[in-house]
Scaffold this motif. Structure first.
Motif, PDB file in Angstrom:
ATOM      1  N   LYS A 100       0.837  -1.204   0.000  1.00  0.00           N
ATOM      2  CA  LYS A 100       0.000   0.000   0.000  1.00  0.00           C
ATOM      3  C   LYS A 100       0.873   1.256   0.000  1.00  0.00           C
ATOM      4  O   LYS A 100       0.579   2.218  -0.719  1.00  0.00           O
ATOM      5  N   LYS A 136     -14.879  -4.944   8.100  1.00  0.00           N
ATOM      6  CA  LYS A 136     -13.889  -5.039   9.168  1.00  0.00           C
ATOM      7  C   LYS A 136     -13.180  -6.389   9.113  1.00  0.00           C
ATOM      8  O   LYS A 136     -13.822  -7.433   8.937  1.00  0.00           O
ATOM      9  N   ALA A 187     -15.603  -4.857  15.119  1.00  0.00           N
ATOM     10  CA  ALA A 187     -14.924  -3.579  15.358  1.00  0.00           C
ATOM     11  C   ALA A 187     -14.860  -3.370  16.864  1.00  0.00           C
ATOM     12  O   ALA A 187     -15.899  -3.178  17.517  1.00  0.00           O
ATOM     13  N   GLY A 229      -6.882  -0.359  13.854  1.00  0.00           N
ATOM     14  CA  GLY A 229      -6.358  -0.220  12.491  1.00  0.00           C
ATOM     15  C   GLY A 229      -5.051   0.523  12.336  1.00  0.00           C
ATOM     16  O   GLY A 229      -4.447   0.473  11.266  1.00  0.00           O
TER      17      GLY A 229
HETATM   18  C1  LIG Z   1     -10.330  -5.930  14.057  1.00  0.00           C
HETATM   19  C2  LIG Z   1     -10.802  -4.585  13.591  1.00  0.00           C
HETATM   20  C3  LIG Z   1     -10.658  -4.158  12.294  1.00  0.00           C
HETATM   21  N1  LIG Z   1     -11.106  -2.936  11.894  1.00  0.00           N
HETATM   22  C4  LIG Z   1     -10.959  -2.477  10.513  1.00  0.00           C
HETATM   23  C5  LIG Z   1      -9.725  -1.586  10.282  1.00  0.00           C
HETATM   24  C6  LIG Z   1      -9.546  -1.668   8.805  1.00  0.00           C
HETATM   25  O1  LIG Z   1     -10.340  -0.652   8.186  1.00  0.00           O
HETATM   26  C7  LIG Z   1     -10.123  -3.035   8.443  1.00  0.00           C
HETATM   27  C8  LIG Z   1      -9.023  -3.965   8.017  1.00  0.00           C
HETATM   28  O2  LIG Z   1      -8.769  -3.787   6.673  1.00  0.00           O
HETATM   29  P1  LIG Z   1      -7.458  -3.132   6.062  1.00  0.00           P
HETATM   30  O3  LIG Z   1      -7.181  -3.840   4.771  1.00  0.00           O
HETATM   31  O4  LIG Z   1      -6.363  -3.085   7.082  1.00  0.00           O
HETATM   32  O5  LIG Z   1      -7.883  -1.623   5.759  1.00  0.00           O
HETATM   33  P2  LIG Z   1      -9.002  -1.042   4.796  1.00  0.00           P
HETATM   34  O6  LIG Z   1      -9.130  -1.848   3.541  1.00  0.00           O
HETATM   35  O7  LIG Z   1     -10.257  -0.789   5.589  1.00  0.00           O
HETATM   36  O8  LIG Z   1      -8.399   0.406   4.445  1.00  0.00           O
HETATM   37  P3  LIG Z   1      -7.053   0.782   3.637  1.00  0.00           P
HETATM   38  O9  LIG Z   1      -6.407  -0.474   3.147  1.00  0.00           O
HETATM   39  O10 LIG Z   1      -7.495   1.675   2.523  1.00  0.00           O
HETATM   40  O11 LIG Z   1      -6.196   1.532   4.635  1.00  0.00           O
HETATM   41  O12 LIG Z   1     -10.782  -3.525   9.599  1.00  0.00           O
HETATM   42  C9  LIG Z   1     -11.733  -2.085  12.793  1.00  0.00           C
HETATM   43  O13 LIG Z   1     -12.152  -0.969  12.425  1.00  0.00           O
HETATM   44  N2  LIG Z   1     -11.884  -2.493  14.088  1.00  0.00           N
HETATM   45  C10 LIG Z   1     -11.450  -3.703  14.539  1.00  0.00           C
HETATM   46  O14 LIG Z   1     -11.622  -4.012  15.743  1.00  0.00           O
END
Ligand SMILES: Cc1cn([C@H]2C[C@H](O)[C@@H](COP(=O)(O)OP(=O)(O)OP(=O)(O)O)O2)c(=O)[nH]c1=O
Length: 191
Positions: free
Chosen positions: A55, A147, A152, A173
């Motif tokens: 990324k 998520k 989350a 995150g």
């Molecule tokens: C376990 C967990 C994950 N998450 C989210 C964070 C990330 O947005 C997602 C994991 O996916 P990622 O691939 O890390 O991120 P994304 O695709 O949402 O965004 P980008 O790649 O553009 O930065 O899960 C939470 O918000 N809370 C939680 O407790």
């Protein structure tokens, strides 16, 4: 000397909010469009680090520092998906119910000279044993959508998590301790 320019390579509003929590506003936010399919038998830690690096490298931002993160939820060696539908979310909750899992949050910072720094935060999380009613209510919340691992921690799921070891911001995150260290080491003036 001019202040370094920071680009956040993320489509995740959580990452922007987390950065703001430690007083950092990126100059630009540019989502990275990469293939996020894990390799066959890829270990969760290796996958999280590879995704953060890819990324950070995918965004075209000359003369800028580019920060990217990736959060992966794993039960043993098994990488859980980012839940996109109810079936996936239920399958995740079944796996997570009543047992410990790990959350790997990798961050990568690429510098204008091409240097890339990487840091990893590993947390362990335990959900209570979920009743059918608790699962149904969580599915109704819709908070699992998009998520990793189908939950989350910053929302209703917090009431179902009995134990956490590691970094709360990492699970959400963006591990803020590691992020601050990385940005400071790259020359950003953070108090
Ligand atoms: C376990 C967990 C994950 N998450 C989210 C964070 C990330 O947005 C997602 C994991 O996916 P990622 O691939 O890390 O991120 P994304 O695709 O949402 O965004 P980008 O790649 O553009 O930065 O899960 C939470 O918000 N809370 C939680 O407790």
């Amino acid at each position: 000397m001019t202040a370094p320019t920071l680009v956040l390579a993320s489509a995740s509003p959580r990452r922007l909010e987390l950065l703001a929590q430690i007083g950092i506003t990126p100059d630009r936010v540019v989502p990275a469009d990469i293939d996020e399919t894990p390799h066959s038998k890829e270990l969760p830690r290796v996958y999280a680090e590879r995704m953060a690096l890819e990324k950070a490298s995918a965004v075209d931002a000359p003369y800028c520092h580019v920060l990217a993160g990736d959060t992966v939820v794993a039960v043993g060696r098994r990488i859980l998906p980012k839940a996109e539908n109810e079936d996936q979310a239920r399958a995740c909750l079944d796996l997570l119910s009543g047992r410990r899992h790990r959350v790997f949050s990798a961050i990568a910072l690429s510098a204008p000279d091409g240097d890339v720094r990487l840091k990893l935060s590993v947390s362990a999380v335990k959900f209570k044993r979920l009743s059918a009613e608790e699962q149904d209510a969580y599915i109704r919340s819709q908070e699992w959508r998009g998520k990793a691992g189908g939950y989350a921690i910053q929302g209703e799921a917090a009431g179902l998590i009995s134990w956490l070891q590691g970094s709360h911001s990492g699970v959400v995150g963006l591990p803020l301790y590691e992020t601050r260290t990385l940005l400071r080491s790259a020359g950003f003036a953070i108090a």
